[in-house]
Design an enzyme around this catalytic site. Structure first.
Site, PDB file in Angstrom:
ATOM      1  N   GLU A   1      21.456 -19.457   5.453  1.00  0.00           N
ATOM      2  CA  GLU A   1      22.383 -20.010   4.454  1.00  0.00           C
ATOM      3  C   GLU A   1      23.575 -19.103   4.141  1.00  0.00           C
ATOM      4  O   GLU A   1      24.701 -19.579   3.948  1.00  0.00           O
ATOM      5  CB  GLU A   1      21.620 -20.342   3.162  1.00  0.00           C
TER       6      GLU A   1
ATOM      7  N   GLU B   1      11.431 -32.661   7.432  1.00  0.00           N
ATOM      8  CA  GLU B   1      11.555 -31.716   8.546  1.00  0.00           C
ATOM      9  C   GLU B   1      11.698 -32.434   9.877  1.00  0.00           C
ATOM     10  O   GLU B   1      12.468 -32.008  10.735  1.00  0.00           O
ATOM     11  CB  GLU B   1      10.347 -30.779   8.567  1.00  0.00           C
TER      12      GLU B   1
ATOM     13  N   THR C   1      21.843 -30.573   7.724  1.00  0.00           N
ATOM     14  CA  THR C   1      21.315 -29.412   7.024  1.00  0.00           C
ATOM     15  C   THR C   1      20.530 -28.479   7.938  1.00  0.00           C
ATOM     16  O   THR C   1      20.095 -27.416   7.508  1.00  0.00           O
ATOM     17  CB  THR C   1      20.458 -29.865   5.822  1.00  0.00           C
TER      18      THR C   1
END
Length: 637
Positions: free
Chosen positions: A523, A263, A609
């Site tokens: 997503e 993260e 990402t």
């Protein structure tokens, strides 16, 4: 010869002293034997190496290839991207290096860190790798490894301006109006974060206060760092300047808490890198190189595969308590390559790109758990959703970011795609294409929201595979994106659940109460954006607008945006969390969806990402201008 008898010493006295000496020598020899035995028979042979290796030698073993990771919830197996099929006990081929070893992860909601795994080295030793790696930023500052990185030269190697001819402004009024609505949503989310949670990691919009959590150790301001590039791209310059000023004055990297390596990398490192490349502001470069160094000790394991949790202050690291047998997670240690390559570019030091893993896939698929001690795969769970997702994403993106020079990444990606299609891609009785999970040889007909990124991933990879497969991959990408849209359209709120199933008569719907929540995830919208750019089919913009309307109706509250607990309930219950990735990803992808393609064009930029844009590295162009060095570490091998 006459021997004089020493006064006061009798024969019996002399005998007593000899026996005392004998006993003493016997005790001393036993002690020495015990010490040497303990030294050489310690179970962790790395300790022995640390004693005898010089300070300049690093005992860690590095893995030769790229590291690629996943998104989302560190601490929750159901909230992360995962890997593919394999067997327990399959081994990883390791490439030994004298240099320290380094590697990415999974998107976290909010979770306590589990029990710490047994460390291979003590807190005192943990400072050694950091000390050895101090040369990273000093080399960048002092030009020890060549001339300093030139931002102006970097810009010359871009094919197009990052923000396009007119900041990507669409010509038709409806699309422009929709883009302006997304921009307003971003400003609303930002203003409320600033009002109620400034300097904290995320906003709790219902209680109007800040949230720190345990995902980032002692780091603060996750929403600020995550929002930098979104604010800049949208032209919210006053807000961008506020964020920049906070980072300069208040972003303290000397934290001492338990942080997710994954993260911190995708949000903080990725956010600072993209802000630097978009703006050229030196403060972002300075901060990101300092932070990058603090992540290096996580790779100090027998295999060089990093553990998932690191204390940024001491450098100690351990595995997540919930991870099987103290394993590292495929999506976490596999999602570092994009960011670490750019850390090497900026620092002019190849150390970061040397910290990468090469994994041999068992049976063509990658399980989600790998031991950082033995290098063996653990369990039989394979997925492109949580725990494995961004590993595959970073394979194709590593190839694209290398200006299509990284042939090893290309080979690994298309090999993985073949295995995914052969083992995981399924068609429902109703005609929906989905990607199942694999558990010990048995297919689990479940697809997670996290796996819905794969429509976009397969789409951007269609061009560079076998020529006869290009249309097939585009069709597959469209089919998966359609299925993920169905998971939205079949709910009462028109927002998709965390996971949906295709068994017992269910299709693209959540059958378990625990899977019904939506936490502002990006997503599905991410795949809409990629598919729009690849096909310009207007349905993707329409689907994106449906998502905007649903977010406005069900997730917008008085003081920000909140996730909801049940997407099938007509009366929603909010979870009181405005995730930082909502500002970084969800709103950014929506804004790009309603913009012209020349805003962050895909032939110049690759999104990490966390949706932070990183530039394609055109080594030939940069070398011609003396702005990079051929370190021989371009490929994953």
């Amino acid at each position: 010869m006459v021997f004089r008898k020493l006064p006061g010493v009798s024969a019996s006295g002399m005998g007593l002293r000899l026996s005392q000496k004998f006993v003493f020598l016997l005790f001393l020899s036993g002690l020495v034997t015990l010490c040497f035995g303990a030294l050489f028979f310690l179970p962790d042979t790395m300790r022995l190496k640390r004693i005898f290796l010089s300070k300049n030698e690093n005992p860690a073993v590095t893995v030769g290839s790229d590291n690629v990771l996943s998104k989302k919830v560190p601490g929750d197996p159901e909230h992360q991207r995962a890997g593919l099929k394999g067997g327990e006990g399959a081994t990883v081929k390791l490439k030994v290096s004298r240099k320290p070893s380094v590697t990415h992860g999974a998107r976290t909601v909010e979770r306590s860190v589990g029990s710490r795994a047994q460390d291979e080295w003590s807190p005192a030793k943990a400072h050694e790798p950091a000390a050895r790696d101090e040369r990273v930023t000093s080399a960048a500052q002092n030009g020890q490894r060549g001339s300093a990185y030139s931002y102006e030269t970097f810009k010359k190697c871009l094919l197009k301006p990052p923000l396009g001819k007119n900041k990507g402004t669409p010509s038709d009024s409806e699309t422009l109006q929709r883009r302006e609505k997304v921009k307003e949503m971003m400003k609303f989310a930002w203003d409320n974060y600033k009002r109620y949670a400034w300097g904290k990691n995320e906003l709790r919009p219902l209680t109007k206060n800040g949230h720190i959590g345990n995902m980032f150790g002692g780091l603060r301001g996750a929403s600020i760092v995550d929002s930098l590039d979104t604010l800049y791209i949208m032209g919210l310059m006053e807000e961008y300047e506020e964020a920049k000023e906070w980072i300069q004055d208040n972003l303290d990297l000397n934290s001492n808490g338990e942080a997710s390596l994954f993260e911190v990398n995708i949000r903080y490192v990725g956010g600072l890198l993209s802000a630097y490349y978009l703006t050229g502001a030196e403060i972002f470069k300075q901060k990101v190189l300092e932070l990058g160094e603090k992540l290096l000790p996580a790779f100090n394991t027998p295999t060089g595969i990093p553990r998932g949790v690191i204390n940024l202050g001491s450098g100690t690291s351990w595995s997540w308590g919930w991870a099987s047998a103290g394993s590292s997670i495929l999506a976490e240690f596999g999602t570092l390559h994009l960011e670490f390559v750019h850390l090497s570019e900026l620092s002019r030091n190849p150390l970061f790109t040397e910290k990468r893993n090469k994994i041999e896939k068992p049976h063509g698929l990658y399980p989600n758990f790998l031991s950082p001690v033995s290098g063996n795969w653990v369990q039989h769970h394979v997925s492109i959703g949580g725990l494995g997702d961004s590993f595959y994403e970073y394979l194709i993106k590593s190839f694209l970011m290398s200006d299509k020079m990284d042939q090893e990444a290309q080979k690994m990606y298309y090999s993985a795609m073949e295995a995914i299609e052969a083992n995981l891609v399924q068609k429902s009785p109703g005609g929906l294409t989905y990607v199942a999970e694999w558990r010990g040889g048995i297919l689990d007909h479940k697809m997670g929201h996290l796996a819905c990124f794969s429509g976009g991933m397969i789409g951007i990879g269609a061009d560079d595979g076998p020529a006869e497969q290009k249309q097939h991959y585009l069709d597959l990408a469209a089919e998966i994106t359609h299925t993920c849209h169905e998971s939205y359209s079949r709910s009462a709120t028109k927002l998709g659940p965390e996971a949906f199933r295709f068994d017992a008569g269910a299709e693209a719907t959540a059958t378990r109460l625990s899977d019904r929540y939506y936490i502002l995830r990006p997503e599905v919208i991410e795949s809409y954006m990629y598919m729009w750019r690849l096909t310009h089919d207007p349905k993707y913009r329409e689907w994106g607008w449906e998502a905007v309307e649903a977010l406005e109706k069900h997730c917008r509250v008085e003081a920000g945006f909140s996730g909801i607990r049940d997407v099938y309930a007509s009366t929603v219950s909010h979870d009181n969390m405005q995730q930082s990735f909502f500002l970084s990803e969800t709103l950014k992808y929506l804004y790009l969806l309603f913009s012209n393609d020349d805003l962050l064009p895909l032939d110049d930029w690759v999104f990490n990402t966390e949706a932070h844009p990183l530039p394609v590295i055109r080594k030939r162009c940069l070398q011609e201008h003396g702005n990079t060095q051929d370190d021989g570490q371009t490929n994953l091998e």
